[in-house]
Design a protein around this motif. Sequence first.
Motif, PDB file in Angstrom:
ATOM      1  N   VAL A 114       3.633   0.418   3.841  1.00 24.87           N
ATOM      2  CA  VAL A 114       2.349  -0.199   4.180  1.00 24.87           C
ATOM      3  C   VAL A 114       1.521  -0.425   2.920  1.00 24.87           C
ATOM      4  O   VAL A 114       0.920  -1.493   2.734  1.00 24.87           O
ATOM      5  CB  VAL A 114       1.581   0.685   5.178  1.00 24.87           C
ATOM      6  CG1 VAL A 114       0.128   0.218   5.305  1.00 24.87           C
ATOM      7  CG2 VAL A 114       2.253   0.654   6.544  1.00 24.87           C
ATOM      8  N   ARG A 115       1.486   0.558   2.042  1.00 27.59           N
ATOM      9  CA  ARG A 115       0.698   0.441   0.805  1.00 27.59           C
ATOM     10  C   ARG A 115       1.207  -0.728  -0.037  1.00 27.59           C
ATOM     11  O   ARG A 115       0.430  -1.567  -0.509  1.00 27.59           O
ATOM     12  CB  ARG A 115       0.768   1.741   0.013  1.00 27.59           C
ATOM     13  CG  ARG A 115      -0.016   1.708  -1.309  1.00 27.59           C
ATOM     14  CD  ARG A 115       0.076   3.016  -2.056  1.00 27.59           C
ATOM     15  NE  ARG A 115      -0.619   4.078  -1.346  1.00 27.59           N
ATOM     16  CZ  ARG A 115      -0.013   5.085  -0.718  1.00 27.59           C
ATOM     17  NH1 ARG A 115       1.306   5.134  -0.667  1.00 27.59           N
ATOM     18  NH2 ARG A 115      -0.710   6.018  -0.113  1.00 27.59           N
ATOM     19  N   GLN A 116       2.499  -0.789  -0.225  1.00 30.41           N
ATOM     20  CA  GLN A 116       3.069  -1.835  -1.076  1.00 30.41           C
ATOM     21  C   GLN A 116       2.958  -3.219  -0.438  1.00 30.41           C
ATOM     22  O   GLN A 116       2.694  -4.199  -1.133  1.00 30.41           O
ATOM     23  CB  GLN A 116       4.537  -1.493  -1.375  1.00 30.41           C
ATOM     24  CG  GLN A 116       4.671  -0.254  -2.244  1.00 30.41           C
ATOM     25  CD  GLN A 116       6.104   0.204  -2.429  1.00 30.41           C
ATOM     26  OE1 GLN A 116       6.417   0.945  -3.348  1.00 30.41           O
ATOM     27  NE2 GLN A 116       6.999  -0.220  -1.555  1.00 30.41           N
ATOM     28  N   ALA A 117       3.138  -3.301   0.866  1.00 35.69           N
ATOM     29  CA  ALA A 117       3.005  -4.586   1.545  1.00 35.69           C
ATOM     30  C   ALA A 117       1.576  -5.102   1.458  1.00 35.69           C
ATOM     31  O   ALA A 117       1.341  -6.304   1.285  1.00 35.69           O
ATOM     32  CB  ALA A 117       3.435  -4.448   3.007  1.00 35.69           C
ATOM     33  N   SER A 123      -0.116 -10.221   5.549  1.00 31.71           N
ATOM     34  CA  SER A 123      -1.206 -10.342   6.515  1.00 31.71           C
ATOM     35  C   SER A 123      -1.069  -9.358   7.678  1.00 31.71           C
ATOM     36  O   SER A 123      -2.039  -8.726   8.083  1.00 31.71           O
ATOM     37  CB  SER A 123      -1.278 -11.768   7.073  1.00 31.71           C
ATOM     38  OG  SER A 123      -1.601 -12.684   6.055  1.00 31.71           O
ATOM     39  N   VAL A 124       0.136  -9.251   8.221  1.00 31.55           N
ATOM     40  CA  VAL A 124       0.353  -8.401   9.395  1.00 31.55           C
ATOM     41  C   VAL A 124       1.634  -7.592   9.215  1.00 31.55           C
ATOM     42  O   VAL A 124       2.673  -8.136   8.831  1.00 31.55           O
ATOM     43  CB  VAL A 124       0.466  -9.245  10.690  1.00 31.55           C
ATOM     44  CG1 VAL A 124       0.602  -8.325  11.905  1.00 31.55           C
ATOM     45  CG2 VAL A 124      -0.740 -10.154  10.847  1.00 31.55           C
ATOM     46  N   ILE A 125       1.531  -6.299   9.494  1.00 27.04           N
ATOM     47  CA  ILE A 125       2.686  -5.402   9.466  1.00 27.04           C
ATOM     48  C   ILE A 125       2.962  -4.981  10.904  1.00 27.04           C
ATOM     49  O   ILE A 125       2.095  -4.392  11.559  1.00 27.04           O
ATOM     50  CB  ILE A 125       2.418  -4.165   8.590  1.00 27.04           C
ATOM     51  CG1 ILE A 125       2.052  -4.597   7.162  1.00 27.04           C
ATOM     52  CG2 ILE A 125       3.634  -3.234   8.587  1.00 27.04           C
ATOM     53  CD1 ILE A 125       1.517  -3.469   6.300  1.00 27.04           C
ATOM     54  N   VAL A 126       4.146  -5.291  11.391  1.00 26.45           N
ATOM     55  CA  VAL A 126       4.506  -4.996  12.781  1.00 26.45           C
ATOM     56  C   VAL A 126       5.581  -3.908  12.812  1.00 26.45           C
ATOM     57  O   VAL A 126       6.739  -4.172  12.461  1.00 26.45           O
ATOM     58  CB  VAL A 126       5.028  -6.253  13.507  1.00 26.45           C
ATOM     59  CG1 VAL A 126       5.306  -5.933  14.978  1.00 26.45           C
ATOM     60  CG2 VAL A 126       4.024  -7.399  13.385  1.00 26.45           C
ATOM     61  N   PRO A 127       5.236  -2.676  13.204  1.00 27.60           N
ATOM     62  CA  PRO A 127       6.243  -1.609  13.298  1.00 27.60           C
ATOM     63  C   PRO A 127       7.090  -1.807  14.561  1.00 27.60           C
ATOM     64  O   PRO A 127       6.557  -2.030  15.643  1.00 27.60           O
ATOM     65  CB  PRO A 127       5.408  -0.325  13.401  1.00 27.60           C
ATOM     66  CG  PRO A 127       3.983  -0.739  13.125  1.00 27.60           C
ATOM     67  CD  PRO A 127       3.892  -2.180  13.506  1.00 27.60           C
ATOM     68  N   ILE A 128       8.404  -1.721  14.398  1.00 22.02           N
ATOM     69  CA  ILE A 128       9.321  -1.981  15.503  1.00 22.02           C
ATOM     70  C   ILE A 128      10.159  -0.749  15.816  1.00 22.02           C
ATOM     71  O   ILE A 128      10.695  -0.099  14.911  1.00 22.02           O
ATOM     72  CB  ILE A 128      10.263  -3.158  15.169  1.00 22.02           C
ATOM     73  CG1 ILE A 128       9.453  -4.441  14.926  1.00 22.02           C
ATOM     74  CG2 ILE A 128      11.274  -3.383  16.281  1.00 22.02           C
ATOM     75  CD1 ILE A 128      10.315  -5.608  14.483  1.00 22.02           C
TER      76      ILE A 128
END
Length: 272
Positions: A114-117, A123-128
Amino acid sequence: MRQFILEKQNIKNGLINLEGKDFRYLRQVLRVKIGDMVNVRLPDGTLENSTVAKIDDKGKKITLQICASTGQSLNLSKGITRGVQSTEIDGKLPDVEYWLFQFLPKPQKLEQIVRQATECGVSVIVPIIGEYTEKSSVFALEGNKKERIERIIKEARQQSGSPVDTQLHAVVKLEEAIDLWNEICTEENASLGFVLSERDDCEGSLNEIIERKGTLKKVAVAVGSEGGISPEEVTSLQEKALFHPIHFAVNILRCETAALYGIAAVQTSINK
């Protein structure tokens, strides 16, 4: 720190009054002094220059004063920012909106991803929740732990100066993630998705796929957890979301390294 993220639009007469955790961060962590310059990212995404006008250590409050113009050349000798200034790297938002579909790894690795992204401007990080996701990883985004992730995003934006308001989506199953991507990609020809594959039998290179697509507005990268992504999951992303499997001929990468490598490779290819 490249910028300070202002979460609420509490500006009155050009002054920003901060207290609580914002006071502690500026005063105790960054040790700002009266006269120091602070780049402030407003809730609407604009960037303003400000100076520390008043510090009330007893009342635990700090007052920032917005400068008259951000377009003027400023004396940054008293600034708290080191190196490249936020105003130097800031401009309009990127032309391409990047999404990271991250199959849930262990909590500590997710924090790093998350930090690096965020620093990369995703814009959006989607955990799957995937086939190889550990159950304990799902619980890691509940309650206070989710708040910790949100703090990590804010700190990463402040450090990197990113103008992108990175959002962490709720945890979803793969089918829900596919539906989400298909729903937001209303312009089919302006969107493109990639899934990182451990197999080297992928068709076409990253550069070739991007060149064929032309102008892009939304780009997604799907990355596996510690165990990777199952063949069935890769097939689902291909057939239902039109993701392109890509394989990088490099050393075996940890999932947290793969996410950063994949994002950087795609961005570099698009921006060349």
